[in-house]
Design a protein around this motif. Sequence first.
Motif, PDB file in Angstrom:
ATOM      1  N   CYS A   1       0.833  -1.214   0.000  1.00 26.71           N
ATOM      2  CA  CYS A   1       0.000   0.000   0.000  1.00 26.71           C
ATOM      3  C   CYS A   1       0.863   1.259   0.000  1.00 26.71           C
ATOM      4  O   CYS A   1       0.550   2.242  -0.701  1.00 26.71           O
ATOM      5  N   MET A   2       1.953   1.245   0.756  1.00 28.06           N
ATOM      6  CA  MET A   2       2.856   2.395   0.790  1.00 28.06           C
ATOM      7  C   MET A   2       3.428   2.657  -0.598  1.00 28.06           C
ATOM      8  O   MET A   2       3.521   3.814  -1.045  1.00 28.06           O
ATOM      9  N   TYR A   3       3.806   1.588  -1.311  1.00 29.28           N
ATOM     10  CA  TYR A   3       4.353   1.762  -2.658  1.00 29.28           C
ATOM     11  C   TYR A   3       3.316   2.391  -3.585  1.00 29.28           C
ATOM     12  O   TYR A   3       3.629   3.331  -4.335  1.00 29.28           O
ATOM     13  N   TYR A   4       2.083   1.907  -3.523  1.00 28.90           N
ATOM     14  CA  TYR A   4       1.080   2.403  -4.463  1.00 28.90           C
ATOM     15  C   TYR A   4       0.639   3.824  -4.128  1.00 28.90           C
ATOM     16  O   TYR A   4       0.209   4.563  -5.010  1.00 28.90           O
ATOM     17  N   VAL A   5       0.737   4.214  -2.873  1.00 28.49           N
ATOM     18  CA  VAL A   5       0.478   5.613  -2.523  1.00 28.49           C
ATOM     19  C   VAL A   5       1.530   6.516  -3.177  1.00 28.49           C
ATOM     20  O   VAL A   5       1.200   7.544  -3.792  1.00 28.49           O
ATOM     21  N   VAL A   6       2.799   6.103  -3.064  1.00 29.46           N
ATOM     22  CA  VAL A   6       3.878   6.885  -3.682  1.00 29.46           C
ATOM     23  C   VAL A   6       3.747   6.870  -5.202  1.00 29.46           C
ATOM     24  O   VAL A   6       3.958   7.889  -5.881  1.00 29.46           O
ATOM     25  N   TYR A   7       3.381   5.699  -5.748  1.00 29.88           N
ATOM     26  CA  TYR A   7       3.197   5.581  -7.207  1.00 29.88           C
ATOM     27  C   TYR A   7       2.077   6.500  -7.689  1.00 29.88           C
ATOM     28  O   TYR A   7       2.199   7.162  -8.729  1.00 29.88           O
ATOM     29  N   ALA A   8       0.967   6.571  -6.921  1.00 27.71           N
ATOM     30  CA  ALA A   8      -0.144   7.452  -7.302  1.00 27.71           C
ATOM     31  C   ALA A   8       0.276   8.918  -7.236  1.00 27.71           C
ATOM     32  O   ALA A   8      -0.118   9.726  -8.085  1.00 27.71           O
ATOM     33  N   ILE A   9       1.100   9.263  -6.239  1.00 28.97           N
ATOM     34  CA  ILE A   9       1.598  10.644  -6.137  1.00 28.97           C
ATOM     35  C   ILE A   9       2.439  10.998  -7.362  1.00 28.97           C
ATOM     36  O   ILE A   9       2.351  12.117  -7.891  1.00 28.97           O
ATOM     37  N   SER A  10       3.250  10.040  -7.835  1.00 26.03           N
ATOM     38  CA  SER A  10       4.097  10.297  -9.005  1.00 26.03           C
ATOM     39  C   SER A  10       3.287  10.519 -10.272  1.00 26.03           C
ATOM     40  O   SER A  10       3.782  11.108 -11.237  1.00 26.03           O
ATOM     41  N   LEU A  11       2.034  10.056 -10.288  1.00 26.20           N
ATOM     42  CA  LEU A  11       1.182  10.213 -11.472  1.00 26.20           C
ATOM     43  C   LEU A  11       0.330  11.473 -11.438  1.00 26.20           C
ATOM     44  O   LEU A  11      -0.356  11.777 -12.420  1.00 26.20           O
ATOM     45  N   LEU A  12       0.358  12.203 -10.332  1.00 29.37           N
ATOM     46  CA  LEU A  12      -0.461  13.409 -10.231  1.00 29.37           C
ATOM     47  C   LEU A  12      -0.039  14.447 -11.278  1.00 29.37           C
ATOM     48  O   LEU A  12       1.158  14.707 -11.454  1.00 29.37           O
ATOM     49  N   PRO A  13      -1.000  15.026 -11.975  1.00 28.09           N
ATOM     50  CA  PRO A  13      -0.675  16.007 -13.019  1.00 28.09           C
ATOM     51  C   PRO A  13      -0.372  17.390 -12.455  1.00 28.09           C
ATOM     52  O   PRO A  13      -1.026  18.380 -12.787  1.00 28.09           O
ATOM     53  N   ILE A  14       0.603  17.452 -11.576  1.00 31.68           N
ATOM     54  CA  ILE A  14       0.998  18.736 -10.984  1.00 31.68           C
ATOM     55  C   ILE A  14       2.496  18.920 -11.186  1.00 31.68           C
ATOM     56  O   ILE A  14       3.263  17.948 -11.143  1.00 31.68           O
ATOM     57  N   PRO A  15       2.926  20.155 -11.413  1.00 31.41           N
ATOM     58  CA  PRO A  15       4.362  20.388 -11.596  1.00 31.41           C
ATOM     59  C   PRO A  15       5.131  20.164 -10.303  1.00 31.41           C
ATOM     60  O   PRO A  15       4.709  20.612  -9.228  1.00 31.41           O
ATOM     61  N   MET A  16       6.228  19.439 -10.395  1.00 34.62           N
ATOM     62  CA  MET A  16       7.079  19.166  -9.238  1.00 34.62           C
ATOM     63  C   MET A  16       8.514  19.551  -9.563  1.00 34.62           C
ATOM     64  O   MET A  16       8.963  19.359 -10.701  1.00 34.62           O
TER      65      MET A  16
END
Length: 240
Positions: free
Chosen positions: A135-150
Amino acid sequence: MGFGWLFVGYFVANFMSLHQFGAIFRMIGYGMMLGASVRLCRYHRSFLGLEILSLLMVLLCGVLSLGNAELFAQEFLLKELTLLPETVYTVFGHGEQWLMLALQAALLWAIRSIAVDIGVPKIAVSATRNFIFVCMYYVVYAISLLPIPMPSVVSATVAIIAWILFFAWMILNQILLFSCYAKICDEDDVEMEQKPSRFAFVNQFRREVEQKEQKAREADALYREEKQKKRMEKAKRRKK
C-alpha cells in the motif's frame, strides 16, 4: 501443495521480468502462479481470487508481449512491425500496475487466511506487514502520477522512494512464500529422508539444527501440556 510453484512463479513474474522483454517472463510467471493457485484452491477457497487475477494477468501480459515481439523484430530482425497502436500498450501498462495491486492483495489475503486457519500466526502477521508495504508503494506511485508540476529534486526523491518500496515488498513477499513452502504443507506430503552430504561440516550443521528443532518441539509440547493441566485445575476449582 502448490507453494513451491507459487514461489517460483512469483520470482519469474517479478524478478526475471525487469528488462525490455519482461512481459513474456511475466506471462510465464503468472501462468505458473495460476497453476499453483488452482491447486491451492482445493485446500483453501481464499485462493480463488488469486486464481482469477492470475488468469487476467496472463491475458494482459499476453497482449503486452506483442509489444515485445515488435521490439524484437525492430532490434534483431531490422524490420518495422506494428501489431497494436502505442496507446494500447500504454493503457495496458498502467492497467497492469493496478491489476498487480489487486493480485498482491489477493495473494497476501489468501496466505493470511490459510495461516490463521492452520495456526501459524507468524506467517499471518508477515502477510499483513507485507500488504502495508504494498500500500505504501502504491500511494507513492499514485503521487508520481499526479498532473501537478514538481521540482526535479522532488520527482527524483519520489521515484527513489517508489523503487525502494517496490523492491522491499517484492523481496518480503518472496521470503513469505518460501516460509509458506517450508511450514505449510499438504497432510498427505511425506517428509523425505535427506541424503548425507559429502562434506562433514554440512552433516554436522544439519545434526545441530535437527537437535535444536527437536528440543524446541519438546519444550513446546511440555509447555502446552503444563498449560492444559493448569486449565484443568482451574476448571476443577470453579466446579467446587
